[in-house]
Structures are given as C-alpha cells and as structure tokens.
Design an enzyme around this catalytic site. Sequence first.
Site, PDB file in Angstrom:
ATOM      1  N   CYS A   1      43.661  41.384  46.905  1.00 55.59           N
ATOM      2  CA  CYS A   1      43.092  42.108  45.763  1.00 55.59           C
ATOM      3  C   CYS A   1      43.450  41.386  44.459  1.00 55.59           C
ATOM      4  CB  CYS A   1      43.596  43.553  45.762  1.00 55.59           C
ATOM      5  SG  CYS A   1      42.836  44.587  44.507  1.00 55.59           S
ATOM      6  N   CYS A   2      44.713  40.976  44.328  1.00 51.78           N
ATOM      7  CA  CYS A   2      45.127  40.256  43.113  1.00 51.78           C
ATOM      8  C   CYS A   2      44.388  38.920  42.986  1.00 51.78           C
ATOM      9  CB  CYS A   2      46.643  40.021  43.113  1.00 51.78           C
ATOM     10  SG  CYS A   2      47.639  41.491  42.775  1.00 51.78           S
TER      11      CYS A   2
ATOM     12  N   CYS B   1      47.751  46.957  36.690  1.00 48.63           N
ATOM     13  CA  CYS B   1      46.655  47.845  37.081  1.00 48.63           C
ATOM     14  C   CYS B   1      47.198  49.263  37.316  1.00 48.63           C
ATOM     15  CB  CYS B   1      46.011  47.335  38.362  1.00 48.63           C
ATOM     16  SG  CYS B   1      45.115  45.784  38.134  1.00 48.63           S
TER      17      CYS B   1
ATOM     18  N   CYS C   1      48.775  50.363  40.736  1.00 46.11           N
ATOM     19  CA  CYS C   1      49.873  49.505  41.223  1.00 46.11           C
ATOM     20  C   CYS C   1      51.072  49.481  40.291  1.00 46.11           C
ATOM     21  CB  CYS C   1      49.363  48.076  41.404  1.00 46.11           C
ATOM     22  SG  CYS C   1      48.034  47.968  42.605  1.00 46.11           S
TER      23      CYS C   1
ATOM     24  N   CYS D   1      51.674  38.637  41.026  1.00 43.43           N
ATOM     25  CA  CYS D   1      50.284  38.795  41.466  1.00 43.43           C
ATOM     26  C   CYS D   1      49.658  37.475  41.910  1.00 43.43           C
ATOM     27  CB  CYS D   1      49.446  39.399  40.349  1.00 43.43           C
ATOM     28  SG  CYS D   1      49.390  38.348  38.888  1.00 43.43           S
TER      29      CYS D   1
HETATM   30 FE1  SF4 Z   1      44.472  44.866  42.832  1.00 48.51          FE
HETATM   31 FE2  SF4 Z   1      46.742  46.170  42.266  1.00 48.51          FE
HETATM   32 FE3  SF4 Z   1      46.583  43.473  42.065  1.00 48.51          FE
HETATM   33 FE4  SF4 Z   1      45.345  45.086  40.314  1.00 48.51          FE
HETATM   34  S1  SF4 Z   1      47.572  44.842  40.626  1.00 48.51           S
HETATM   35  S2  SF4 Z   1      44.504  43.284  41.250  1.00 48.51           S
HETATM   36  S3  SF4 Z   1      44.641  46.753  41.662  1.00 48.51           S
HETATM   37  S4  SF4 Z   1      46.455  44.726  43.942  1.00 48.51           S
END
Ligand code: SF4
Length: 245
Positions: A109-110, A190, A193, A218
């Site tokens: 996701c990151c 985010c 998170c 991240c």
């Molecule tokens: Fe995805 Fe969480 Fe990373 Fe944001 S912090 S990009 S929502 S995993």
Amino acid sequence: MERLEQSGAKELLAWAVSEFGSSLAIATAFQSEGMVIVDIAAQISPHVRVLTLDTGRLPEETYRMIETVRERYGIAVETVSPDPGELEAMVARHGPNLFYREVALRNLCCQVRKVRPLERALGGLNAWVTGLRRDQHDSRADVRKAEEIQGKLKLNPLADWTAGQVSDYIQQHAVPVHPLYAAGYKSIGCAPCTRAVQPGEDERAGRWWWEQDAAKECGIHFSPEGKAERKLDVLLSEILEAKRA
Ligand code: SF4
C-alpha cells in the site's frame, strides 16, 4: 558533500535554493519538521516549491494544512497522487484496508500510494528536501544532511536537530502546526495507520502501531530489506500485471 554536512539548516537551504531553483522541492506531510523547513525556505525565496503526497487516505487535518501553507506563505502546494490504475488493481485484489493484514501488504500500500508517486514526482527534479531527524527513531540514526540517491540530491537540513529545537523554532517564529499534535499525535501519516501516542512512547510509536518488530518506515526513505523486499516485489508485480490486463 562534507561541506554540506557541516552546514546549518538555513545555510543548506539557501545554497540549495540558489543552486537548483525550480528543480528543487520540499517534500512534506506538514509535520513540525517539514513546516520548519517551509518557514525557513519561504524566507529565502517565496517561489520555493512544496509538494505533498496525497495518498487518498490522509486525515482531514492534513488537507487543512495545505490551505494553511497557501494562506501563510502564498505557496500553492503541489499534490502528488497515486497512479489510478495501480490503485484500482491493488484495492480490487486486496481490499481497501489491506495494511492491517500483514506487513508485506502494508508495504505494498505504501509503495502504491507513496513511494511510486514520489519517484514519479522526483523524475522532474534534481534535488529534494525532507524533514528527517536522526533522533526520531533508531531507523533514522544515520541520516545525513546531504546524500545522493539515484542521481538526485536528497537534503535533510534538520538531521542533527532535536525535537526541542524544532518546537523552539516553531514557537519563536509562530510557525503553523498540524492540528493533530494537539490530539496527542507525535508523527502524522495516513489516517488509518496513525494514532496518538501514550506518554513515554517514542515519536513513531503511533505509526502502524499494530505491527510488531517491523521498521516504522513507509519505504520513501528506507527500503524494506531481505525477505520483506522480495515479498513486496512479488506483490507489486502482481498489481502491475493486473493493471496491464
Ligand atoms: Fe497505505 Fe497506511 Fe501506507 Fe498510507 S500509511 S500508504 S494507508 S499503508
């Protein structure tokens, strides 16, 4: 590089603005360090570029900071978004809240929402500035003020600042602060998170708080290593393949 390492924050930023002009940008999520850098840089040049990663999952308060920067400094923050095809493929395959299931999916996701969009944005730049400090977390203990990464100069003017120096600067210069600090947050990312921290917890304890023994990063500043990186490579290639299909 050694000369840059010895420079103070203002000196380093003044040199960078004059050396790189519009091919330099400050990358910030409007945490205190980033706001200190914006404040110093705006005194050097009102035309300094500021960019932020709009992951699509930011807290509302962060969007408000984009407006605050515009009002206070007259800087129109450039927002950098994920590739829509990559995002669609990831959410279709793993769901919107994949990050809670395992570290590899959180890394994916990151990658899709942060790392890859930033890499695309950096493609048009020669240098960028971040607010990393060495004492934020063990993973940042070796951060240098200037480093060349994939042909781009990355500057961390506050690398040797303490949290106390950051908050002193903010008070002395009435720098706008992200509203979530008042709610107990010490590091802001985010919305799903990040949480507030408890007294005694370290600054990044509220980031991906459910993970045990994973680096609280991240992938923008430090890539996952070894097995984690290999698993991420596999997950990412599946997404890119799904996007092409
Ligand atoms: Fe995805 Fe969480 Fe990373 Fe944001 S912090 S990009 S929502 S995993």
